[in-house]
Design a protein around this motif. Structure first.
Motif, PDB file in Angstrom:
ATOM      1  N   PRO A 261      -4.963 -22.430  15.871  1.00 39.00           N
ATOM      2  CA  PRO A 261      -5.537 -22.218  14.540  1.00 39.00           C
ATOM      3  C   PRO A 261      -6.939 -21.604  14.598  1.00 39.00           C
ATOM      4  O   PRO A 261      -7.361 -20.948  13.655  1.00 39.00           O
ATOM      5  CB  PRO A 261      -5.608 -23.615  13.938  1.00 39.00           C
ATOM      6  CG  PRO A 261      -4.859 -24.502  14.866  1.00 39.00           C
ATOM      7  CD  PRO A 261      -4.777 -23.846  16.183  1.00 39.00           C
ATOM      8  N   ASN A 262      -7.655 -21.841  15.719  1.00 39.15           N
ATOM      9  CA  ASN A 262      -9.051 -21.400  15.785  1.00 39.15           C
ATOM     10  C   ASN A 262      -9.212 -20.175  16.674  1.00 39.15           C
ATOM     11  O   ASN A 262      -9.113 -20.275  17.885  1.00 39.15           O
ATOM     12  CB  ASN A 262      -9.918 -22.543  16.328  1.00 39.15           C
ATOM     13  CG  ASN A 262      -9.749 -23.780  15.470  1.00 39.15           C
ATOM     14  OD1 ASN A 262      -9.887 -23.720  14.248  1.00 39.15           O
ATOM     15  ND2 ASN A 262      -9.395 -24.887  16.098  1.00 39.15           N
ATOM     16  N   THR A 267      -5.120 -12.350  18.244  1.00 45.01           N
ATOM     17  CA  THR A 267      -5.635 -11.640  17.057  1.00 45.01           C
ATOM     18  C   THR A 267      -7.042 -12.070  16.633  1.00 45.01           C
ATOM     19  O   THR A 267      -7.679 -11.366  15.854  1.00 45.01           O
ATOM     20  CB  THR A 267      -4.700 -11.871  15.842  1.00 45.01           C
ATOM     21  OG1 THR A 267      -4.610 -13.277  15.648  1.00 45.01           O
ATOM     22  CG2 THR A 267      -3.317 -11.304  16.069  1.00 45.01           C
ATOM     23  N   GLY A 268      -7.488 -13.233  17.095  1.00 43.72           N
ATOM     24  CA  GLY A 268      -8.811 -13.730  16.700  1.00 43.72           C
ATOM     25  C   GLY A 268      -8.828 -14.343  15.308  1.00 43.72           C
ATOM     26  O   GLY A 268      -9.893 -14.691  14.801  1.00 43.72           O
ATOM     27  N   THR A 269      -7.665 -14.506  14.674  1.00 39.61           N
ATOM     28  CA  THR A 269      -7.637 -15.024  13.297  1.00 39.61           C
ATOM     29  C   THR A 269      -7.980 -16.521  13.262  1.00 39.61           C
ATOM     30  O   THR A 269      -7.772 -17.249  14.241  1.00 39.61           O
ATOM     31  CB  THR A 269      -6.239 -14.848  12.661  1.00 39.61           C
ATOM     32  OG1 THR A 269      -5.281 -15.377  13.577  1.00 39.61           O
ATOM     33  CG2 THR A 269      -5.935 -13.400  12.395  1.00 39.61           C
ATOM     34  N   TYR A 270      -8.465 -16.930  12.114  1.00 40.49           N
ATOM     35  CA  TYR A 270      -8.872 -18.321  11.900  1.00 40.49           C
ATOM     36  C   TYR A 270      -8.079 -18.859  10.712  1.00 40.49           C
ATOM     37  O   TYR A 270      -8.171 -18.329   9.600  1.00 40.49           O
ATOM     38  CB  TYR A 270     -10.374 -18.369  11.605  1.00 40.49           C
ATOM     39  CG  TYR A 270     -10.931 -19.758  11.611  1.00 40.49           C
ATOM     40  CD1 TYR A 270     -11.396 -20.334  12.782  1.00 40.49           C
ATOM     41  CD2 TYR A 270     -10.970 -20.513  10.440  1.00 40.49           C
ATOM     42  CE1 TYR A 270     -11.896 -21.625  12.797  1.00 40.49           C
ATOM     43  CE2 TYR A 270     -11.466 -21.812  10.445  1.00 40.49           C
ATOM     44  CZ  TYR A 270     -11.931 -22.350  11.627  1.00 40.49           C
ATOM     45  OH  TYR A 270     -12.419 -23.630  11.641  1.00 40.49           O
ATOM     46  N   LEU A 271      -7.273 -19.873  10.956  1.00 36.11           N
ATOM     47  CA  LEU A 271      -6.383 -20.374   9.910  1.00 36.11           C
ATOM     48  C   LEU A 271      -7.192 -21.089   8.809  1.00 36.11           C
ATOM     49  O   LEU A 271      -7.900 -22.062   9.090  1.00 36.11           O
ATOM     50  CB  LEU A 271      -5.383 -21.348  10.535  1.00 36.11           C
ATOM     51  CG  LEU A 271      -4.121 -21.645   9.750  1.00 36.11           C
ATOM     52  CD1 LEU A 271      -3.163 -20.448   9.777  1.00 36.11           C
ATOM     53  CD2 LEU A 271      -3.415 -22.878  10.313  1.00 36.11           C
ATOM     54  N   ALA A 306     -13.261 -24.984   8.613  1.00 36.28           N
ATOM     55  CA  ALA A 306     -12.170 -25.977   8.556  1.00 36.28           C
ATOM     56  C   ALA A 306     -12.166 -26.853   9.797  1.00 36.28           C
ATOM     57  O   ALA A 306     -12.543 -26.404  10.881  1.00 36.28           O
ATOM     58  CB  ALA A 306     -10.828 -25.243   8.438  1.00 36.28           C
ATOM     59  N   PRO A 307     -11.723 -28.100   9.634  1.00 35.14           N
ATOM     60  CA  PRO A 307     -11.599 -28.956  10.821  1.00 35.14           C
ATOM     61  C   PRO A 307     -10.401 -28.541  11.671  1.00 35.14           C
ATOM     62  O   PRO A 307      -9.521 -27.806  11.216  1.00 35.14           O
ATOM     63  CB  PRO A 307     -11.387 -30.349  10.238  1.00 35.14           C
ATOM     64  CG  PRO A 307     -11.086 -30.185   8.811  1.00 35.14           C
ATOM     65  CD  PRO A 307     -11.308 -28.767   8.410  1.00 35.14           C
ATOM     66  N   ARG A 308     -10.367 -29.045  12.877  1.00 33.07           N
ATOM     67  CA  ARG A 308      -9.178 -28.820  13.710  1.00 33.07           C
ATOM     68  C   ARG A 308      -7.975 -29.514  13.062  1.00 33.07           C
ATOM     69  O   ARG A 308      -8.138 -30.514  12.346  1.00 33.07           O
ATOM     70  CB  ARG A 308      -9.407 -29.410  15.103  1.00 33.07           C
ATOM     71  CG  ARG A 308     -10.330 -28.570  15.981  1.00 33.07           C
ATOM     72  CD  ARG A 308     -11.150 -29.507  16.838  1.00 33.07           C
ATOM     73  NE  ARG A 308     -11.791 -28.839  17.951  1.00 33.07           N
ATOM     74  CZ  ARG A 308     -13.034 -28.364  17.927  1.00 33.07           C
ATOM     75  NH1 ARG A 308     -13.749 -28.412  16.821  1.00 33.07           N
ATOM     76  NH2 ARG A 308     -13.570 -27.844  19.002  1.00 33.07           N
ATOM     77  N   LEU A 309      -6.792 -29.003  13.362  1.00 27.78           N
ATOM     78  CA  LEU A 309      -5.579 -29.630  12.802  1.00 27.78           C
ATOM     79  C   LEU A 309      -5.493 -31.090  13.232  1.00 27.78           C
ATOM     80  O   LEU A 309      -5.129 -31.960  12.449  1.00 27.78           O
ATOM     81  CB  LEU A 309      -4.333 -28.903  13.336  1.00 27.78           C
ATOM     82  CG  LEU A 309      -3.896 -27.628  12.650  1.00 27.78           C
ATOM     83  CD1 LEU A 309      -2.681 -27.079  13.370  1.00 27.78           C
ATOM     84  CD2 LEU A 309      -3.566 -27.889  11.183  1.00 27.78           C
ATOM     85  N   GLU A 411     -14.533 -13.583  14.063  1.00 24.57           N
ATOM     86  CA  GLU A 411     -15.720 -14.429  13.881  1.00 24.57           C
ATOM     87  C   GLU A 411     -15.881 -15.427  15.016  1.00 24.57           C
ATOM     88  O   GLU A 411     -16.592 -16.424  14.904  1.00 24.57           O
ATOM     89  CB  GLU A 411     -15.620 -15.169  12.540  1.00 24.57           C
ATOM     90  CG  GLU A 411     -16.109 -14.330  11.367  1.00 24.57           C
ATOM     91  CD  GLU A 411     -17.512 -13.750  11.610  1.00 24.57           C
ATOM     92  OE1 GLU A 411     -18.447 -14.516  11.865  1.00 24.57           O
ATOM     93  OE2 GLU A 411     -17.646 -12.514  11.555  1.00 24.57           O
ATOM     94  N   GLY A 412     -15.170 -15.186  16.127  1.00 27.08           N
ATOM     95  CA  GLY A 412     -15.282 -16.074  17.282  1.00 27.08           C
ATOM     96  C   GLY A 412     -14.412 -15.562  18.406  1.00 27.08           C
ATOM     97  O   GLY A 412     -13.701 -14.564  18.253  1.00 27.08           O
ATOM     98  N   SER A 413     -14.522 -16.260  19.566  1.00 26.34           N
ATOM     99  CA  SER A 413     -13.648 -15.990  20.714  1.00 26.34           C
ATOM    100  C   SER A 413     -14.016 -14.739  21.508  1.00 26.34           C
ATOM    101  O   SER A 413     -15.153 -14.259  21.422  1.00 26.34           O
ATOM    102  CB  SER A 413     -12.202 -15.954  20.221  1.00 26.34           C
ATOM    103  OG  SER A 413     -11.329 -15.662  21.241  1.00 26.34           O
TER     104      SER A 413
END
Ligand SMILES: Cc1ncc(COP(=O)(O)O)c(C=O)c1O
Length: 499
Positions: A261-262, A267-271, A306-309, A411-413
């Protein structure tokens, strides 16, 4: 030289045979030496000629002797005695299990090797370069580590890992919203091993597993190696599309749902929060475990929304996998897994069957990094450096003004996921990259089913220096230009929604 005992219970022909074997194996008789003729030996031993004949016949059948024109029966070459002796090739494929159902790509292997290739600039890997490694800090920590723990550094740890490290991980996760007991945390040899355990524990031939599409190649390959069907749930710029997931769940019952999710790889996407909630609701409704593989959560460039799942899951449905490979260094091979104790009991059986426990020295080292507070300090530096490298790569790409090239800015990674102009064929492009000595990760294998409609590549910016990023992107742009000159419009591919 051959002696027999007519009162012994062993038949006479066997007594003769065994003594010849002894003489051959001890080297007393060499290859090419002739055995006495059957007639002479029978007379010498006062036995029937058929007794000697039977002994010789068996020696021939067992390959110790053979008939030779003019010399009678002679000793054969034994294994290892004659380099010219014919030894058939070992039929390895007959001996190995036919269970390798999935042909792996060698992309991960190649990416790891590319860092040592002369003059090659590598955007293919998934780890930090020298300038991002906490080497100086570790150099300072080592003497103290050796002095404090002495020989404990060389002893085995418990199966689930060093309690000191497991406790440090639980303490590290608590402010991130994950509340777990030490008994729910297992140290693994990287996240890769955790994925392998999970897949062994839950998947069998014919099972189905849902993954974000595209997804981390290593996970797809591990799942496929069990014989499971890996089904891709499409992603958009916000990660896994939970509406499509719901649709699929109405029709199919996967054994697992896998995602990052993070800052997803590739793709670097953030859920977003809403999708996280929906994902958990669906998991609860259909009773399906979620594998949250989370190597990049700490590598954010702006506050995370968002928090982690795992932090949102109050019912133990999420199996959480973490690693120090991205936030510290990959060579330590230290990762972890957090799950319900019921699952942990079974996972520990797998641990015992695999490697007993993760590397002791590295477990102590990482425990020290965590308990000393150095990890938080290092993460702050790492985030700043990765943001800088991301910007360098983005600016370099933009400066070449490549028509039709598309990418979102993560926005990360560690990665940019780049769509090449539509007329570029993957194969020709990757061959050109090789010629120009630029290593990139092809996008197709990140899709579990049919390939994407457009050629994608994953570009890693965490490993290279600023100068190499700029030079590498110039080579990358040249590769696109050179391939454009050779290629025609691309035929349309089937979509990756196969079901
Ligand atoms: C999403 C994801 N999971 C797992 C791994 C494997 O990490 P480790 O080095 O801890 O085995 C990687 C490495 O690239 C990754 O990107």
């Amino acid at each position: 030289m051959i002696k027999i005992n007519k009162k012994a219970t062993t038949p006479l022909y066997l007594q003769i045979k065994h003594q010849f074997i002894e003489q051959i194996m001890s080297g007393f008789l060499s290859p090419g030496d002739a055995l006495p003729s059957e007639r002479l030996l029978a007379e010498h031993l006062c036995v029937n000629r058929s007794t000697v004949n039977k002994a010789y016949w068996e020696l021939k059948a067992d390959g110790f002797v053979h008939a030779h024109m003019g010399s009678g029966t002679v000793v054969s070459s034994q294994l290892g005695q004659d380099d010219n002796a014919y030894i058939p090739r070992m039929p390895w494929t007959q001996h190995m299990q036919a269970s390798k159902r999935y042909q792996q790509t060698d992309l991960i292997k190649t990416a790891l090797e590319a860092i040592n290739e002369k003059d090659v600039i590598s955007f293919a890997g998934g780890f930090a370069g020298d300038d991002a490694l906490p080497f100086t800090a570790i150099q300072k920590m080592m003497p103290k580590l050796l002095k404090t723990y002495e020989t404990a550094l060389l002893h085995p740890t418990p199966l689930l890992g060093l309690p000191l490290l497991r406790e440090a991980i639980c303490n590290h996760l608590r402010p991130r919203g994950i509340h777990c007991q030490v008994s729910q945390c297992m140290i693994t040899s990287g996240a890769q091993q955790a994925l392998s355990y999970v897949s062994k524990l839950f998947l069998s031939e014919g099972d189905m597993v849902f993954v974000a599409s595209p997804s981390y190649i290593g996970a797809i390959e591990i799942f496929k190696a069990t014989g499971a069907k890996v089904v891709g749930i499409p992603t958009d710029k916000y990660g896994m599309n939970t509406d499509v997931l719901e649709n699929y769940l109405l029709r199919y019952r996967p054994k697992l749902i896998y995602l990052n999710p993070n800052f997803q790889n590739p793709t670097g996407t953030y859920l977003p929060l809403e999708r996280r909630k929906k994902l958990l609701e669906l998991a609860y409704l259909y009773q399906i475990p979620i594998i949250e593989d989370d190597p990049y959560a700490e590598l954010y460039f702006s506050p995370v929304p968002a928090p982690r799942l795992k932090a949102m899951d109050h019912h133990g449905y999420v199996i959480y996998i973490g690693t120090f490979s991205k936030q510290l260094f990959m060579g330590g091979r230290v990762g972890w897994l957090v799950c319900e104790e019921e699952v942990m009991r079974r996972l520990s059986e797998l641990k015992q069957l695999t490697d007993l426990h993760a590397n002791t020295l590295h477990q102590f080292l990482i425990a020290t990094i965590l308990t000393s507070g150095f990890l938080e300090e290092h993460l702050a530096t790492l985030r700043t450096l990765m943001l800088h490298k991301r910007d360098i790569m983005v600016m370099a790409l933009q400066s070449h003004k490549i028509e039709g090239l598309l990418f979102d800015i993560p926005e990360g990674s560690f990665y940019l996921w780049v769509k090449l102009p539509p007329h570029i064929y993957g194969h020709a492009f990757f061959e050109t990259c090789k010629k120009l000595k630029i290593a990139v990760m092809p996008g197709d294998p990140f899709y579990p089913e049919a390939s994407a409609q457009q050629t994608c590549v994953r570009l890693n910016y965490s490993f290279s220096t600023d100068a190499d990023i700029i030079e590498g992107i110039t080579r990358f742009a040249n590769a696109i230009q050179m391939t454009s000159a050779q290629t025609k419009p691309r035929p349309s591919h089937p979509q990756n929604l196969l079901l």
